[in-house]
Design a protein around this motif. Structure first.
Motif, short mmCIF file in Angstrom:
data_model
loop_
_atom_site.label_atom_id
_atom_site.label_comp_id
_atom_site.label_asym_id
_atom_site.label_seq_id
_atom_site.Cartn_x
_atom_site.Cartn_y
_atom_site.Cartn_z
N THR A 1 0.80 -1.23 0.00
CA THR A 1 0.00 0.00 0.00
C THR A 1 0.83 1.27 0.00
OG1 THR A 1 -0.16 -0.13 2.42
CG2 THR A 1 -1.95 -1.12 1.14
N ASP A 2 2.15 1.16 -0.13
CA ASP A 2 3.01 2.35 -0.12
C ASP A 2 4.00 2.28 -1.27
OD1 ASP A 2 4.45 4.60 0.45
OD2 ASP A 2 5.04 4.01 2.49
N PRO A 3 3.51 2.40 -2.52
CA PRO A 3 4.41 2.27 -3.67
C PRO A 3 5.40 3.41 -3.83
CG PRO A 3 2.22 2.94 -4.39
CD PRO A 3 2.12 2.64 -2.93
N VAL A 4 5.21 4.49 -3.08
CA VAL A 4 6.20 5.58 -3.14
C VAL A 4 7.45 5.17 -2.40
CG1 VAL A 4 6.68 7.96 -2.51
CG2 VAL A 4 4.42 7.34 -3.42
N ARG A 5 7.26 4.69 -1.17
CA ARG A 5 8.42 4.26 -0.38
C ARG A 5 8.97 2.93 -0.88
NH1 ARG A 5 11.28 5.19 4.04
NH2 ARG A 5 11.93 3.48 5.41
N TYR A 6 8.08 2.03 -1.34
CA TYR A 6 8.49 0.70 -1.79
C TYR A 6 8.08 0.56 -3.26
CZ TYR A 6 8.77 0.12 3.23
OH TYR A 6 9.07 0.29 4.56
N PRO A 7 8.86 1.15 -4.16
CA PRO A 7 8.46 1.27 -5.56
C PRO A 7 8.44 -0.06 -6.31
CG PRO A 7 10.71 2.03 -5.27
CD PRO A 7 10.17 1.78 -3.90
N ARG A 8 7.59 -0.07 -7.31
CA ARG A 8 7.46 -1.24 -8.15
C ARG A 8 8.23 -1.08 -9.45
NH1 ARG A 8 1.49 -3.70 -7.23
NH2 ARG A 8 1.24 -3.09 -5.04
#
Length: 534
Positions: A139-146
């Motif tokens: 739910t936090d793709p900014v901190r944990y990018p894909r």
């Protein structure tokens, strides 16, 4: 004359067992390890070679309450090892907060059933996706990018170019290994750890984040180019049409290697990575299979990038023997053992373990043994695996030792192949036929067994005798007369090995039982054969 020195052999083995027991009483058993000696790999358990025969449960059945219902199916296979997932999503429900109840239950239940355990770390990858990552990562793709596709769209994979992704996975895996050491560091219920599951990228051949594009346009790392014997250049110059897949393989392997290295720093169990294979007619990375996984086309890249991974396993579901053997040949190399990390739960699969053993395999595991409800096909597979696993585990230690020394020979029936010859050396060979009558001369062209699934295993024992077993096959021992000597069977004893490794004879075969070869039916017997000359 070859002779069976039973007394000397038994006394020598007894003193070895006694000596080992005395040594074990004064020091903790050594950690499991994967060794390479004189060109042969071996999985060492408590300091001795051991063959891993594994049963893997379905992906979501490792939860303690569900696992209790899987045990009847697990035990019915006669596997000696359970392969079970550990879910990052469950282990770390909040950043830095760990719930070890799942692992503790796995250990307790496995010990209660007297099996060993391989833990499968479902971390950044499961089947080329990030399904088992914690909620707070998803739910936090900014901190944990894909990873991004070529069109800039986010994929269902964490980017290997993110240090926050790497650090999160590495920290969780290290916590897992540290807890495992505290709970199992002297008992060694867990013999290996799989790091991630079928890693790679779906939806693109490589990551297209801006930093990935810069790295792809840059030079191939010098250590990789040197290892592969290539001149310096960028990825396209060095790898041509395979550049994007090789690039993604390097990034994936380096990421996983750092996760494994951190875990092994606290508890150095053997580690492996399993592979979604590049089968025939499956040509498109990122579409047909996860791009960047350790497929045969980029296996050299993986070996250069991941020195802390002890083995690359094959998830080998092909029931076609030629395809099965082709894959084993690709992965059984000087820098990698034959390691079958998954096979299909199919009644046609277990016989192929004998082809794996001919390549000195250290592990053979089947996936999905606990279907609920069990289908007729599941029940047939369960019986087929039980027959072979029970037999092989009953001779595990002498067989595993022989595998490390190149003293194992096998033959397998196939459609249209009802005969085989096995060279035993010293003027001897074993003529194998499938489908002959249970008594009487072998016909020139044997009919073959009903399902073309016969097989034979011969182990050359250190004392000069042979350990012979098989299913739906006849074995005739022949000796040429080049030296003017004739061959004969001195003794053919049916029996088993006891818990201490001593041979226990149940009866001798003579007369009708050996006049027309050694005949093995649906229920394989174990024979210890001494041959001689006159």
């Amino acid at each position: 004359m070859r002779s069976l020195r039973i007394t000397r052999w038994a006394l020598g083995l007894a003193s070895l067992v006694t000596g080992f027991g005395a040594m074990a009483s004064t020091q903790a058993p050594s950690l499991p390890e994967l060794t390479l000696r004189q060109g042969h790999y071996s999985l060492q358990l408590d300091g001795r070679p051991w063959l891993l025969l594994g049963a893997q449960i379905h992906n979501s059945n490792s939860w303690p309450q569900v696992l209790t219902t899987s045990w009847p199916a697990i035990m019915a296979t006669h596997a000696n090892t359970l392969l079970a997932p550990v879910y990052w999503q469950q282990l770390e429900p909040a950043p830095g907060h760990y719930d070890y109840s799942h692992i503790d239950a796995l250990l307790a239940q496995t010990r209660a059933h007297h099996l060993h355990l391989v833990l499968l770390w479902f971390g950044s990858w499961k089947n080329g996706q990030m399904q088992y990552a914690p909620d707070w990562i998803k739910t936090d793709p900014v901190r944990y990018p894909r990873a991004l596709s070529a069109k800039g769209q986010p994929l269902t994979d964490l980017s290997t170019f993110s240090q926050t992704n790497l650090q999160a996975d590495r920290q969780a895996f290290t916590a897992l290994m540290n807890h495992l050491k505290s709970m199992d560091g002297t008992r060694h219920t867990v013999v290996m750890v799989q790091v991630e599951n079928e890693p790679g990228l779906f939806g693109a051949v490589r990551d297209h984040r801006p930093e990935a594009d810069v790295a792809f346009a840059g030079p191939v790392p010098a250590e990789l180019a040197q290892r592969l014997g290539h001149n310096a250049g960028n990825w396209s110059q060095v790898f041509g049409d395979r550049a994007e897949e090789a690039f993604q393989a390097w990034q994936t392997a380096r990421y996983i290697d750092q996760v494994a290295a951190a875990g092994k720093a606290v508890y150095p169990l053997p580690t492996y990575v399993n592979t979604w294979l590049h089968y025939k007619n499956k040509h498109q990375p990122g579409l047909d299979y996860p791009s960047g996984g350790a497929t045969d086309t980029v296996l050299d890249v993986w070996k250069a990038a991941a020195p802390h991974i002890d083995a690359i396993g094959t998830d080998l579901y092909a029931t076609d023997r030629d395809e099965f053997d082709r894959v084993i040949g690709q992965y059984h190399r000087a820098d990698n053992p034959a390691f079958i990390s998954e096979t299909g739960f199919d009644a046609a699969m277990p016989r192929l373990i004998y082809d794996a053993l001919s390549a000195s395999a250290v592990a053979f595991s089947t996936f999905g043994i606990d279907g609920d409800p069990a289908s007729p096909a599941d029940l047939a597979a369960r019986q087929a695996y039980a027959t072979e696993f029970a037999l092989l585990d009953s001779i595990n230690r002498p067989l595993a030792q022989a595998l490390t020394e190149g003293r194992v020979r096998t033959d397998i029936e196939a459609a249209g192949k009802t005969r085989g010859d096995i060279d035993l050396g010293h003027h001897w060979k074993a003529q194998v036929s499938y489908g002959p009558p249970p008594w009487g001369d072998t016909p020139p062209t044997p009919a073959g067994s009903p399902h073309h699934d016969g097989h034979v295993l011969l182990v050359d024992l250190p004392d000069g005798s042979w350990l012979i077993t098989g299913s739906r096959a006849r074995v005739e021992l022949r000796r040429d007369h080049a030296d003017g000597r004739h061959g004969q069977i001195i003794r053919a004893g049916q029996g088993h090995f006891d818990a201490e490794g001593h041979w226990v004879m149940e009866r001798l075969w003579n007369g009708d039982e050996i006049d027309y070869g050694l005949n093995f039916g649906d229920r394989p017997s174990l024979l210890r054969v001494v041959a001689g000359t006159y």
